[in-house]
Write a protein that holds these residues in place. Structure first.
Motif, mmCIF file in Angstrom:
data_model
loop_
_atom_site.group_PDB
_atom_site.id
_atom_site.type_symbol
_atom_site.label_atom_id
_atom_site.label_comp_id
_atom_site.label_asym_id
_atom_site.label_seq_id
_atom_site.Cartn_x
_atom_site.Cartn_y
_atom_site.Cartn_z
ATOM 1 N N ALA A 188 0.843 -1.189 0.000
ATOM 2 C CA ALA A 188 0.000 0.000 0.000
ATOM 3 C C ALA A 188 0.884 1.247 0.000
ATOM 4 C CB ALA A 188 -0.916 -0.003 1.225
ATOM 5 N N VAL A 189 0.459 2.248 -0.740
ATOM 6 C CA VAL A 189 1.179 3.526 -0.761
ATOM 7 C C VAL A 189 0.171 4.666 -0.744
ATOM 8 C CG1 VAL A 189 3.206 2.719 -2.048
ATOM 9 C CG2 VAL A 189 1.221 3.579 -3.292
ATOM 10 N N GLY A 190 0.636 5.831 -0.344
ATOM 11 C CA GLY A 190 -0.155 7.038 -0.487
ATOM 12 C C GLY A 190 -0.873 7.456 0.788
ATOM 13 N N GLU A 191 -1.912 8.238 0.586
ATOM 14 C CA GLU A 191 -2.622 8.823 1.727
ATOM 15 C C GLU A 191 -3.377 7.784 2.540
ATOM 16 O OE1 GLU A 191 -5.078 11.784 -0.150
ATOM 17 O OE2 GLU A 191 -3.614 13.346 0.276
ATOM 18 N N CYS A 192 -3.585 6.584 1.988
ATOM 19 C CA CYS A 192 -4.352 5.564 2.709
ATOM 20 C C CYS A 192 -3.481 4.846 3.738
ATOM 21 C CB CYS A 192 -4.952 4.555 1.732
ATOM 22 S SG CYS A 192 -3.741 3.638 0.767
ATOM 23 N N VAL A 193 -2.183 5.156 3.749
ATOM 24 C CA VAL A 193 -1.221 4.361 4.497
ATOM 25 C C VAL A 193 -0.904 4.961 5.855
ATOM 26 C CG1 VAL A 193 1.286 4.061 4.519
ATOM 27 C CG2 VAL A 193 -0.061 3.168 2.618
ATOM 28 N N SER A 194 -0.664 4.104 6.824
ATOM 29 C CA SER A 194 -0.113 4.551 8.096
ATOM 30 C C SER A 194 1.260 3.914 8.252
ATOM 31 C CB SER A 194 -1.040 4.120 9.244
ATOM 32 O OG SER A 194 -0.363 4.287 10.470
ATOM 33 N N HIS A 195 2.288 4.745 8.263
ATOM 34 C CA HIS A 195 3.658 4.260 8.343
ATOM 35 C C HIS A 195 4.278 4.763 9.636
ATOM 36 C CE1 HIS A 195 8.043 4.827 7.707
ATOM 37 N NE2 HIS A 195 7.949 3.589 7.275
ATOM 38 N N ARG A 196 4.718 3.856 10.484
ATOM 39 C CA ARG A 196 5.271 4.215 11.787
ATOM 40 C C ARG A 196 4.355 5.195 12.521
ATOM 41 N NH1 ARG A 196 11.827 4.966 11.212
ATOM 42 N NH2 ARG A 196 12.257 3.077 10.044
ATOM 43 N N GLY A 197 3.054 4.946 12.394
ATOM 44 C CA GLY A 197 2.082 5.758 13.115
ATOM 45 C C GLY A 197 1.773 7.097 12.483
ATOM 46 N N THR A 198 2.357 7.379 11.316
ATOM 47 C CA THR A 198 2.117 8.666 10.675
ATOM 48 C C THR A 198 1.407 8.471 9.338
ATOM 49 O OG1 THR A 198 4.133 9.521 11.646
ATOM 50 C CG2 THR A 198 3.217 10.781 9.838
#
Lengths: 114, 816
Positions: free
Chosen positions: B277-287
């Motif tokens: 998953a990439v983009g605005e739909c993603v939560s990466h390390r809580g961000t």
């Protein structure tokens, strides 16, 4: 059309070992300077030693893959077709050659056009 | 081999960028299908605001037209919303029943606008602002109705409000917080922004919560908005711009772990390793990220893994904000609010409408917030991204990057003040207008893309800051300078530092080993990375790594400087600028014998013979019988000296002797870039030591050492390092500094760039304070330079391929 005209005249120019891997040597044919390149795949290429940009000696460039980077302004020229890679435009004359028994032969028909 | 099947859900900027990056790496790996719920190909969502404002057209913001999908063999399903993912069967199914199976699935479902849960939020005339459809509807409404209310005073809300006002509507912005754009601005900047927008005719209601939306008299659409506290105002159009939330519904229904966004790891994989998953739909390390630049960094990493290279990690991004409202200059980045352990530097001119705040922590810039004058924003952002030590320039930081001494663009250092005809890149003759046009027409986002398409800043690089400013001005929020990490070239996703560390840690001693172990995508690198690696190898493992002449630029391969006509120039070494009648005689003889067209005295106190044919070089060197001057190398060039106390009536020290000693000590030293020294015998400094990499100035009681000076593209005055007493100390201190530079600088960085990156404190600590460190560095330099061969004399040991000096003749070419 006839057997004769389609027959190519080959002249021996160098042994493949004479050309440094990822390097080039220069051949002087009358007024024309031709650069012979060799890459890591042991493919050899013959291009007029004149960058389409400002005439830089391509033989002095860094060879990588099937590309040479001109030493003057870093245009990238495809060795196979003799044409500049994007975004630059322009082509340089290429010459037909063949390798037989580790010797490089140049098709002299294209030389005589000069 | 049968291609694998890649299905992407979502046809927006982050997703399509991932596909583009993937195709660049490997276009044969996958059959690709893309499902998009909108009926359009990929377009630049962030430029919807200029479309609404009437500054750009819809056609202009399309990034990938239908032909792009077709020519890349991508099956595009527009207007089809996927409603189901079956991870067991590996299928996706759309609303209309269209179904596809996948080997790899890429979720790029973006985000959804947050709709306030208030009565009347479903009335006609109440809408979000998210896509082309919304934009067209707003434009349409603006021609028929008068009163618009925008809920939300953030970036999107203000751009919507501005656009509607320009379309002739009377616009009120309602905002819950105490000040506008509270996530991007502090109160002072926000107040200036509000005043500026009020002068454009916008109205604001801050600290205001919406209670209900009520229909108009005929009941067919919204007519009023009522706030808590009872105030009610007319509203024919209500735009909800109160925030976005990651669109995770589909992922959740498929049982993928979500927490605010779809949770991914550093390789952009969800909890199902087949699903990315990439983009605005993603939560990466809580961000979660809503700006495009970080999403493009994610895209790059994701593509790398989809292409099965398996290198590259996404480590999060530093983001910046710039409002795209014409005539309003605003910028913020990082921790602009400050807080515990931070210091602030501020400048306020409330009459002139200028406000700048810089937030520092531990001598590093960690945040910036600016209004009214954002010309220096790219520079501040770069300082933050590179985490550069700013202690040295603290007192001038507020006034921006001093470009005094920059040459090649008529002294311009602020792009805003340049006209379209003004030249930005003096090397390649590229005007500001040409760059702006390329960015707009070809959808460019990064410095590298601009370099590639326009050639601007691709030669000497002195205009890079200007080009970054152009990008930022045209793209606004879209742009976040270059990525956080700067890759060495297009062959590999590694920075200079990472490559150096890899070479040291893995004990790599050849080009091939570096490329195969560190994950190069190209078989023999390129003209950018090869010389750098060669330098890193020989400087990290001296006398052990193999020097590769074919990876050196021609000058270092031919040991002479190539000229525009393909001839070479030859500069023999004159230690300390000293020569003898015999040497001069030989130079004269060679110049005559080889018909050298130009003989010139150089700035480094020696003599240049220009226009020599390559085939003549070995003979010229032999007959000169002088050492190589290395005038062609990223190496020690010259040690310039003044006359000193041997003759000069003011001299306090023997500068000539010191210079000769230093030049002998450094003979054959290769370095990240050229290195020039100077030694003056008294503070009158006739050897111009103030603009040298190492400048040494004799005083009565010893020697003063200066480092990091530069006289080229950017004139830079050397900084004082320390004062020493003896000649031996001069050698040790300057040698140790140069070795530190050789070990830690990036290839093609001059000492000034290295010094600016690590800071003077660091250098002083390593060279002046820590005697052990200094001695170790000096010893490593001496070891490296031991028995350095002269490439003009010792071809064998210097690795000079002499075949290059023999043109192969073709004696007779018969004509047919």
């Amino acid at each position: 059309m006839s057997e004769l005209t389609s027959q190519k005249k080959w002249i021996q120019v160098a042994a493949i070992e004479d050309i440094p891997i990822l390097g080039a040597r220069v051949i002087q044919a009358k007024e024309t300077r031709i650069a012979i390149f060799r890459n890591t795949e042991n493919e050899v290429f013959a291009l007029e030693d004149r960058c389409p940009h400002k005439g830089g000696p391509l033989s002095q460039g860094i060879v990588h893959g099937t590309t040479v980077t001109c030493p003057l302004h870093a245009w990238n020229i495809n060795l196979d077709k003799g044409c500049a890679l994007e975004p630059d435009e322009g082509c340089v004359k290429t010459y037909e050659l063949k390798v037989e028994a580790s010797l490089i032969w140049l098709n002299s028909d294209c030389l005589s056009e000069f | 081999m049968k291609k694998q099947k890649l299905v992407m859900i979502g046809n927006g900027m982050a997703g399509v960028r991932t596909i583009e990056e993937l195709l660049k790496l490997n276009s044969d790996l996958y059959d690709i299908s893309i499902f998009g719920s909108e009926p359009h190909p990929n377009y630049n969502r962030i430029l919807l605001s200029p479309v609404l404002a009437g500054e750009q057209t819809l056609e202009q913001i399309v990034l990938n037209d239908l032909e792009w999908y077709e020519s890349n063999g991508i099956q595009l399903h527009t207007g089809k919303k996927i409603t189901q993912i079956n991870r067991k069967e590996r299928t996706v199914t759309a609303e209309d029943g269209t179904s596809e199976t996948y080997d790899r699935l890429l979720l790029a479902t973006g985000s959804l606008p947050f709709i306030l849960p208030v009565p009347g939020n479903d009335l006609p005339g109440v809408m979000a602002y998210r896509d082309i459809k919304d934009t067209l509807e707003m434009i349409d409404v603006s021609t028929r109705y008068k009163n618009a209310v925008v809920i939300g005073g953030g970036l999107l809300g203000l751009e919507a409000a501005n656009g509607l006002a320009l379309r002739g509507m009377s616009v009120t912005v309602v905002h819950l917080a105490e000040w506008l754009m509270e996530k991007q601005l502090d109160k002072t900047a926000a107040d200036l922004l509000r005043k500026s927008l009020e002068s454009k005719g916008l109205k604001f209601l801050l600290n205001t919560a919406t209670e209900a939306l009520t229909p108009n008299a005929s009941g067919d659409r919204v007519g009023h908005i009522r706030f808590k506290g009872g105030l009610e105002i007319p509203a024919d159009l209500v735009v909800m711009a109160a925030g976005i939330k990651p669109n995770t519904a589909l992922a959740e229904s498929a049982g993928l772990h979500c927490n605010r966004g779809i949770v991914v790891n550093d390789t952009m994989q969800t909890f199902d390793p087949r699903v990315y998953a990439v983009g605005e739909c993603v939560s990466h390390r809580g961000t979660t990220y809503g700006l495009v630049a970080p999403l493009f960094e994610q895209a790059k990493v994701c593509a790398n893994h989809l292409a099965e290279y398996g290198i590259g990690l996404y480590m999060g991004s530093v983001t910046s904000t710039k409002l795209k409202v014409t005539g309003v200059d605003l910028f913020s980045a990082g921790n602009f609010m400050g807080g515990e352990g931070t210091e602030e530097i501020t400048l306020t001119d409330s009459i002139g409408g200028v406000y700048k705040k810089l937030v520092l922590k531990d001598d590093r810039l960690v945040g910036a917030c600016m209004f009214g004058d954002t010309a220096e924003s790219t520079w501040y952002f770069k300082l933050m991204r590179d985490m550069q030590n700013v202690a040295e320039m603290r007192d001038t930081l507020m006034f921006g990057e001093s470009n005094i001494g920059d040459v090649g663009h008529q002294g311009h250092n602020k792009v805003a003040g340049m006209t379209d005809e003004d030249e930005v890149c003096g090397c390649n003759g590229v005007t500001k207008g040409a760059i702006v046009k390329a960015i707009r027409d070809q959808g460019l986002f990064t410095l590298d893309e601009v370099k590639k398409c326009t050639k601007a800043s691709s030669s000497c690089g002195s205009c890079t800051g200007l080009v970054e400013q152009v990008l930022m001005n045209v793209l606004g929020t879209d742009y976040s300078a270059t990525p956080r990490k700067k890759f060495i070239c297009g062959c590999v996703d590694l920075s200079h530092d990472e490559i150096r560390q890899g070479i040291r840690k893995e004990h790599l001693i050849s080009q091939e080993a570096v490329r195969s172990q560190l994950g190069w995508r190209t078989p023999n690198g390129c003209a950018t990375c090869r010389p750098a690696i060669n330098y890193y190898l020989i400087s990290t493992w001296p006398h052990e790594a193999k020097d590769d002449p074919q990876s050196r630029f021609i000058n270092e391969r031919a040991h002479a400087n190539i000229q525009k006509d393909g001839t070479y120039s030859v500069v023999p070494r004159m230690f300390g600028g000293l020569t003898t009648p015999a040497e001069l005689r030989r130079i004269a003889d060679v110049a005559e014998k080889y018909k050298v067209p130009t003989v010139k005295v150089t700035g480094g106190q020696r003599i240049d013979l220009l226009g020599i044919k390559k085939d003549d070089l070995p003979a010229v060197w032999k007959e000169l019988d002088m050492p190589s001057g290395h005038a062609y190398g990223k190496s020690i060039r010259t040690v310039k000296t003044c006359v000193g106390d041997e003759h000069c009536r003011f001299g306090t020290q023997s500068s000539m002797r010191m210079g000769v000693e230093l030049e002998r000590m450094l003979f054959g030293m290769y370095s990240p870039h050229k290195v020039k020294l100077a030694v003056s015998g008294c503070p009158r400094n006739c050897a111009e030591a103030g603009i040298k990499d190492v400048g040494i100035i004799g005083v009565e009681s010893g020697w003063e050492l200066y480092i990091g000076g530069n006289g080229g593209i950017k004139t830079e005055v050397a900084e004082f390092l320390c004062k020493v007493k003896t000649d031996e100390e001069v050698r040790e201190y300057s040698g140790a500094f140069l070795q530190l530079y050789r070990e830690e600088a990036w290839y093609l960085d001059r000492t000034v760039h290295y010094l600016q990156r690590v800071g003077m404190d660091y250098i002083k600590q390593k060279i002046v304070d820590d005697a052990e460190s200094r001695k170790a560095l000096y010893e490593r330099l001496v070891f490296d330079l031991k028995d350095a061969p002269d490439p003009w004399k010792d071809f064998e040991r210097a690795g000079v391929d002499v075949r290059q000096f023999k043109t192969i003749p073709i004696i007779e070419v018969e004509s047919v």
